[in-house]
Design a protein around this motif. Structure first.
Motif, mmCIF file in Angstrom:
data_model
loop_
_atom_site.group_PDB
_atom_site.id
_atom_site.type_symbol
_atom_site.label_atom_id
_atom_site.label_comp_id
_atom_site.label_asym_id
_atom_site.label_seq_id
_atom_site.Cartn_x
_atom_site.Cartn_y
_atom_site.Cartn_z
ATOM 1 N N LEU A 658 0.820 -1.212 0.000
ATOM 2 C CA LEU A 658 0.000 0.000 0.000
ATOM 3 C C LEU A 658 0.852 1.259 0.000
ATOM 4 N N GLY A 659 2.102 1.136 0.471
ATOM 5 C CA GLY A 659 3.017 2.272 0.426
ATOM 6 C C GLY A 659 3.432 2.815 1.767
ATOM 7 N N PHE A 660 3.161 2.088 2.869
ATOM 8 C CA PHE A 660 3.586 2.585 4.176
ATOM 9 C C PHE A 660 3.727 1.419 5.146
ATOM 10 N N TYR A 670 2.379 5.926 10.234
ATOM 11 C CA TYR A 670 2.811 4.885 9.305
ATOM 12 C C TYR A 670 3.821 5.540 8.363
ATOM 13 N N VAL A 671 5.003 4.971 8.275
ATOM 14 C CA VAL A 671 6.108 5.567 7.525
ATOM 15 C C VAL A 671 6.001 5.161 6.052
ATOM 16 N N ILE A 672 6.213 6.118 5.167
ATOM 17 C CA ILE A 672 5.962 5.923 3.737
ATOM 18 C C ILE A 672 7.127 5.205 3.065
ATOM 19 N N GLY A 673 6.746 4.269 2.184
ATOM 20 C CA GLY A 673 7.708 3.567 1.342
ATOM 21 C C GLY A 673 7.403 3.815 -0.117
ATOM 22 N N SER A 674 7.044 2.735 -0.852
ATOM 23 C CA SER A 674 6.728 2.859 -2.270
ATOM 24 C C SER A 674 5.617 1.877 -2.615
ATOM 25 N N PRO A 675 4.428 2.370 -3.008
ATOM 26 C CA PRO A 675 3.311 1.464 -3.286
ATOM 27 C C PRO A 675 3.563 0.611 -4.524
ATOM 28 N N VAL A 676 3.041 -0.609 -4.512
ATOM 29 C CA VAL A 676 3.223 -1.533 -5.634
ATOM 30 C C VAL A 676 2.250 -1.229 -6.765
ATOM 31 N N PHE A 677 1.035 -0.825 -6.420
ATOM 32 C CA PHE A 677 -0.034 -0.722 -7.411
ATOM 33 C C PHE A 677 -0.275 0.729 -7.823
ATOM 34 N N GLN A 678 -0.853 0.875 -8.993
ATOM 35 C CA GLN A 678 -1.178 2.220 -9.462
ATOM 36 C C GLN A 678 -2.311 2.837 -8.655
ATOM 37 N N LYS A 679 -3.172 1.979 -8.103
ATOM 38 C CA LYS A 679 -4.271 2.483 -7.292
ATOM 39 C C LYS A 679 -4.678 1.426 -6.284
ATOM 40 N N ALA A 680 -4.945 1.849 -5.075
ATOM 41 C CA ALA A 680 -5.482 0.974 -4.034
ATOM 42 C C ALA A 680 -6.572 1.737 -3.297
ATOM 43 N N THR A 681 -7.740 1.123 -3.192
ATOM 44 C CA THR A 681 -8.857 1.733 -2.485
ATOM 45 C C THR A 681 -9.113 0.950 -1.211
ATOM 46 N N VAL A 682 -8.885 1.586 -0.077
ATOM 47 C CA VAL A 682 -9.083 0.957 1.221
ATOM 48 C C VAL A 682 -10.443 1.407 1.746
ATOM 49 N N THR A 683 -11.345 0.455 1.928
ATOM 50 C CA THR A 683 -12.658 0.770 2.483
ATOM 51 C C THR A 683 -12.612 0.532 3.978
ATOM 52 N N LEU A 684 -12.820 1.587 4.733
ATOM 53 C CA LEU A 684 -12.731 1.506 6.180
ATOM 54 C C LEU A 684 -13.995 0.868 6.763
ATOM 55 N N GLU A 685 -13.941 0.580 8.041
ATOM 56 C CA GLU A 685 -15.035 -0.129 8.693
ATOM 57 C C GLU A 685 -16.354 0.639 8.620
ATOM 58 N N ASP A 686 -16.294 1.962 8.635
ATOM 59 C CA ASP A 686 -17.514 2.775 8.596
ATOM 60 C C ASP A 686 -17.955 3.116 7.185
ATOM 61 N N GLY A 687 -17.298 2.523 6.186
ATOM 62 C CA GLY A 687 -17.670 2.757 4.803
ATOM 63 C C GLY A 687 -16.884 3.847 4.107
ATOM 64 N N VAL A 691 -7.990 6.380 -0.651
ATOM 65 C CA VAL A 691 -7.483 5.969 -1.954
ATOM 66 C C VAL A 691 -6.014 6.344 -2.074
ATOM 67 N N ILE A 692 -5.218 5.383 -2.503
ATOM 68 C CA ILE A 692 -3.784 5.597 -2.729
ATOM 69 C C ILE A 692 -3.551 5.485 -4.231
ATOM 70 N N GLU A 693 -3.154 6.574 -4.854
ATOM 71 C CA GLU A 693 -2.865 6.576 -6.285
ATOM 72 C C GLU A 693 -1.370 6.785 -6.486
ATOM 73 N N ALA A 694 -0.832 6.056 -7.443
ATOM 74 C CA ALA A 694 0.592 6.183 -7.766
ATOM 75 C C ALA A 694 0.717 6.308 -9.278
ATOM 76 N N LYS A 695 0.732 7.520 -9.757
ATOM 77 C CA LYS A 695 0.787 7.790 -11.187
ATOM 78 C C LYS A 695 2.131 7.343 -11.762
ATOM 79 N N ASN A 696 2.074 6.742 -12.937
ATOM 80 C CA ASN A 696 3.271 6.266 -13.652
ATOM 81 C C ASN A 696 3.995 5.157 -12.898
#
Length: 756
Positions: A658-660, A670-687, A691-696
């Motif tokens: 996810l990048g952290f 949470y310390v930042i690294g480098s996300p693997v995917f171009q986009k990850a959408t984390v849906t939290l418990e309350d809905g 969104v984590i976007e990594a262009k290019n």
């Protein structure tokens, strides 16, 4: 209420056929990931777990002999049973196990004689469904519920159809009820458990029992026509009409036979066929996996991510059950009594405080709040805070990391417990030595307070213990400070810098020291064991989770600190076995990784990559995080670089992808690294969604060029818990060259105690 929930799942799975079908993420999960393991070399030490998320019981095929911690090994070619299982580590073995094995032709009971060969080409291993066709043409299928499973055995036509129940290694009792087509009883096996911990089971068959008997597996005796047997290794066998398929609904309880019946009725009562159970389990898993929806990766990366996410979603395991009104209650493995409320088990905090619980805090805050509150109930029942529960307390490994979970939960707003009670419990833990293992209380606690370190060789693994005690005392300090407890703030603030007392500037490492203050003679940074736990000086230098700036200062500043980190990957992967006297699997795994002294297969160094962020070289954290994920993980039977360890190694991957990563639980960062995917959408418990976007983003463009958090420039090398769970987005621009001008201000650095 639970019946209505299950009915809803069935209705939903049927009606969804007429609507837009959700993306199938279950297909990416391979539960065989990491199963090609053995004593000398770990590729995960996992088994093909068939279970629901955090389910109380799991099910698995068994290739190993009864009592063997390696219950399923990919390179084996025969299966001797299908187990109710709970194992969280091959090294701790399993408990409350029994197995069912279909047999055709001549009735054979012994585990060696009944074993049937199989081929992986005839095996399906998914979270919601396991299937294997044995070479003798019997097919076994399993689908899970939280406290049970639905099995189907399909026998070859016109061949005898037997099912053998094996009572495993401990005391067991079986009773055959032929008129009801069922077997009931209990098993009691495992290490270090209270004598009255039993798993009461009920097995309901859908075919008439035509013949039966009981047996015991030690002396291999059987009593045909007998209905009941009690004793060590007691088991049963039943026969059905030749060549049929037999469904078996199984449920168990730690509380009572009546509760086992309730679990069977509420979890499996509405399912007529295994297909129903399979569909409901798929629905549960697919919804769970959709909590993190990733896009823009390769098919291999998708499989690795969701296989790791599956494994991270098994621990800690529920140990509570719903009563007749749906309220939770449990049998305590500590005092042997029944209590209302929630209890979870099967985890070792030395492993899991680092990433598994910080991941749960993000995705499952309600469950995590219940978990940490339950720690204090366990303290009341046991007299000590848990450290390694499976499900009794073993005190294995080192440190007092229950306080890490408690402080971390409070820092993140999960304030479900009385902090005074928590601090009192931790103070007791930190000023006493308990009766079990090194992590039950504290080895060397008196010297730790008077000398400022645990002396070696008076205490084994003393340097590692000192480092982890100092971090734990920081967590105690944090909890006291956050809750306004001046007394405990003063008490724990005195020790949280004790890591400094073991740094030897003449060698540039943390080092063993005796009671007179003398350094351990003949120091060699490549030597394992002695003052270290499952590692050497290269690995434990970095165990200052709470004060990387203090460690940077000890090493002479950012430039020297970064050079030292760089050298971890460039020095030889030399192994000196030291006090172990032989190669242990962690040594072999480090050699196999071929990344110098970077031993990602074990926990002590897993956070180290992210320390580059503290010393002005975040791009190196980005590069090495991606390198480790790409090189050391995949979704195959060889998918892990070492022990998976109750979700920890999987959680490292999930968070890092996810990048952290959670370098210092006990803070909200949470310390930042480098996300693997171009986009990850984390849906939290309350809905809400984050969104984590990594262009290019791709395998070459691993470096962060710039970042925005909710539309504003984000130069910090960390992100806070609330910034994630409140929803929003973070956008990274990625490139193939480092941006060395980003995040250069002091305010961009993650937390260090020395800077606080």
């Amino acid at each position: 209420m639970r019946n209505l929930f299950i009915l809803f799942l069935i209705i939903f799975s049927i009606t969804s056929l007429h609507a837009a079908k959700p993306v199938d993420l279950v297909k990416y999960v391979n539960t065989l990931q990491g199963t090609n393991s053995h004593f000398e070399l770990t590729r995960g030490n996992t088994y093909p777990t068939t279970a629901l998320p955090f389910g109380m019981h799991t099910w698995t095929p068994q290739t190993g002999v009864n009592g063997d911690g390696w219950k399923y090994q990919f390179f084996k070619d025969s299966i001797r049973g299908f187990q109710q299982a709970h194992q969280c580590s091959s090294w701790s073995n399993d408990y409350c196990v029994f197995s069912l094995m279909p047999v055709t032709g001549k009735l054979v009971l012994d585990q060696f004689e009944r074993a049937a060969r199989f081929n992986h080409d005839h095996e399906i291993a998914k979270p919601n469904y396991y299937k294997v066709k044995l070479d003798n043409q019997i097919t076994t299928e399993i689908s899970p519920t939280e406290r049970g499973a639905h099995l189907r055995f399909t026998f070859p036509k016109k061949q005898a159809s037997y099912i053998v129940l094996d009572g495993y290694t401990g005391f067991s009792q079986v009773k055959i009820l032929p008129k009801e087509n069922r077997i009931v009883g209990y098993v009691r096996n495992g290490r270090g458990l209270t004598d009255n911990l039993k798993s009461y089971f009920v097995i309901q068959f859908d075919r008439p029992i035509t013949d039966y008997g009981v047996w015991e597996n030690r002396e291999k005796k059987q009593w045909k026509g007998e209905l009941e047997k009690e004793g060590r290794g007691a088991g049963a066998w039943v026969r059905f009409d030749d060549g049929v398929n037999v469904q078996a609904k199984v449920a168990s309880s730690y509380i009572s036979p009546e509760q086992a019946e309730r679990n069977l009725a509420t979890e499996l009562g509405l399912f007529k066929s295994l297909e129903d159970t399979k569909a409901a389990a798929w629905e549960i898993w697919n919804r769970h996996l959709h909590r993190i929806f990733v896009e823009g990766g390769t098919e291999e990366e998708m499989a690795t991510f969701y296989s790791c996410y599956f494994r991270a979603s098994l621990f800690s395991r529920k140990f509570y059950e719903p009563d007749e009104n749906g309220n939770p209650y449990y049998f305590s493995p500590y005092d042997g009594k029944i209590h209302p409320g929630y209890l979870y088990t099967d985890t070792g905090f030395w492993d899991t405080f680092r990433a598994q619980f910080p991941l749960n805090a993000l995705l499952h805050p309600t469950m995590h709040g219940r978990y940490v509150a339950g720690l204090l109930d366990s303290y009341d029942q046991c007299g000590w805070l848990p450290s390694w529960s499976f499900p009794g307390e073993a005190g294995s490994m080192i440190g007092n990391h229950a306080i890490s979970l408690l402080a971390d939960a409070w820092a993140k707003g999960l304030q479900t417990f009385d902090p005074q009670r928590a601090l009192d419990a931790y103070y007791h833990e930190a000023t006493n030595k308990g009766p079990w293992g090194p992590a039950n209380g504290r080895d060397g606690w008196k010297e730790y307070y008077t000398l400022g370190y645990v002396p070696y060789p008076k205490y084994r693994e003393a340097t590692a213990k000192t480092l982890e005690y100092a971090y734990d005392d920081f967590c105690g300090y944090q909890l006291a400070k956050m809750t306004g407890n001046d007394f405990y703030t003063r008490v724990f603030s005195r020790q949280m810098y004790n890591y400094r007392n073991l740094f030897d500037p003449s060698v540039g490492f943390m080092r063993g020291r005796d009671e007179q203050g003398a350094w351990k003679a003949d120091f060699n940074a490549y030597e394992w064991g002695g003052p270290y736990t499952e590692g050497n000086a290269w690995h434990y230098l970095w165990s200052v989770f709470h004060d990387p700036q203090g460690l940077i200062d000890l090493l002479g500043g950012n430039e020297k600190f970064v050079a030292k980190m760089d050298s971890v990957f460039t020095v030889p992967n030399t192994v000196l076995v030291g006090t172990y006297g032989r190669k242990i699997h962690e040594m072999t795994e480090m050699e196999m990784a071929d990344m110098g002294q970077y031993a990602h297969g074990n926990q002590p160094i897993q956070h180290m990559i992210y320390l580059y962020n503290y010393a002005g070289a975040p791009w190196k954290a980005q590069r090495w995080a991606r390198t480790v994920m790409d090189k050391l993980y995949d979704a195959t039977e060889n998918g892990y670089p070492g022990d998976e360890d109750q979700g920890q190694t999987s959680s490292w991957y999930v968070l890092s992808a996810l990048g952290f990563y959670s370098v210092c639980p006990g803070t909200d960062e949470y310390v930042i690294g480098s996300p693997v995917f171009q986009k990850a959408t984390v849906t939290l418990e309350d809905g809400k969604q984050f969104v984590i976007e990594a262009k290019n983003n791709n395998k070459e463009n691993v470096y962060i060029q710039s970042a925005e958090l909710n539309g504003e420039k984000h130069s910090r090398h960390f992100i806070r818990y609330r910034e994630i769970v409140n929803g929003g987005y973070i956008k990274f621009q990625m490139g193939n060259q480092p941006n060395k001008s980003r995040g250069t201000q002091a305010t961009d650095l993650p937390f260090s105690l020395s800077n606080d």
